[in-house]
Design an enzyme around this catalytic site. Structure first.
Site, PDB file in Angstrom:
ATOM      1  CB  SER A  91      -6.895  -3.638   9.764  1.00  0.00           C
ATOM      2  OG  SER A  91      -7.367  -4.910   9.336  1.00  0.00           O
ATOM      3  CG  ASP A 138      12.789   0.392  14.031  1.00  0.00           C
ATOM      4  OD1 ASP A 138      11.543   0.420  14.100  1.00  0.00           O
ATOM      5  OD2 ASP A 138      13.480  -0.379  14.719  1.00  0.00           O
ATOM      6  CG  LEU A 182      -1.767  -1.247   1.470  1.00  0.00           C
ATOM      7  CD1 LEU A 182      -2.647  -1.056   2.697  1.00  0.00           C
ATOM      8  CD2 LEU A 182      -2.615  -1.573   0.254  1.00  0.00           C
ATOM      9  CE1 TYR A 239      -2.338  -5.815  10.975  1.00  0.00           C
ATOM     10  CE2 TYR A 239      -4.592  -6.619  10.722  1.00  0.00           C
ATOM     11  CZ  TYR A 239      -3.529  -5.852  10.263  1.00  0.00           C
ATOM     12  OH  TYR A 239      -3.662  -5.125   9.107  1.00  0.00           O
TER      13      TYR A 239
END
Length: 256
Positions: free
Chosen positions: A149, A59, A17, A162
């Site tokens: 999500s 990072d 993405l 997640y």
């Protein structure tokens, strides 16, 4: 807000993405900084696209590294107007495993990258954006786009970490938009469903076919370019703020 001549930071911009969004924004005339840990892929994209794109190995969980990356962008291009946070991981973490409690260290890693990393980048970039001169009559100084999500709402078996991380992103979006309203910075999030990213290429064909049939309509996996298109709209439409937009073809995830 017009994307042309703006500067965008895109985390996770070397693949999936993030790469699709980096390519689209570059095509629309933005200066694009890719923050990613995949140096080989990031530098290959820079070599392909040429001017007004740069790669920095960052990072997102390392606050000092993010600050250094942002400072480099400001040194090169003076301002930052757009930030798209795509960097993330999605390993399976069950509440209990076959031999005992779930992997707490892996759970913490997912939260650290997906949620704390998103906050690290957003807060550092937002401070830089707050010093911009307004770009339009609304007083816009910047736009931040988070990646949530559908798992934030319908986490499947094995998605405890997640789902928790993406639920945190969902909850953070409106609060962050409220925090930054006085600075002329909008904050929104995209909650993708099943989007065809390189991760799907490793699945057996029968698994891929099964996943492809789950969306309501159209009955297929989403495309990274479609997510990039929504990111473009969120930048350009000043009246969308504090929102989490599902982009999932109507899917409602089943337990497994």
């Amino acid at each position: 807000m017009n994307i042309e001549n703006c500067t965008a930071i895109i985390t996770g911009g070397a693949s999936g993405l993030g790469e699709a969004t980096a390519r689209l924004f570059h095509q629309l005339g933005a200066r694009v900084a890719i923050f990613d840990r995949d140096r080989q892929r990031g530098e290959a994209i820079v070599a392909e696209l040429g001017t007004n794109v740069r790669y920095q190995e960052v990072d997102v969980t390392d606050h000092a590294a993010v600050q250094a990356g942002v400072d480099e962008v400001l040194a090169a291009w003076s301002h930052i107007h757009i930030c798209c946070n795509y960097a993330g991981i999605a390993p399976a973490v069950k509440t209990i495993g076959r031999e005992g409690p779930g992997d707490a260290a892996l759970f913490a890693k997912v939260i650290n990258i997906n949620l704390i990393g998103t906050f690290n980048v957003s807060s550092i970039v937002a401070y830089a954006m707050s010093r911009n001169e307004p770009l339009d009559e609304d007083g816009s100084r910047g736009v931040i786009i988070q990646t949530a999500s559908v798992a934030a709402y319908e986490g499947q078996i094995g998605q405890a970490a997640y789902s928790a991380s993406k639920g945190g992103v969902v909850s953070m979006t409106l609060t962050m938009a409220r925090d930054l309203a006085r600075n002329g910075i909008r904050v929104n999030a995209i909650a993708p469903g099943l989007i065809h990213t390189p991760m799907f290429d490793a699945f057996p064909q029968e698994v891929y076919d099964s996943l492809s049939k789950q969306p309501l309509f159209p009955v297929r996996l989403g495309r990274a370019e479609e997510v990039a298109g929504l990111a473009r709209h969120l930048v350009e439409n000043n009246y969308i703020n504090g929102a989490v937009l599902r982009m999932d073809a109507g899917i409602r995830m089943q337990p497994r």
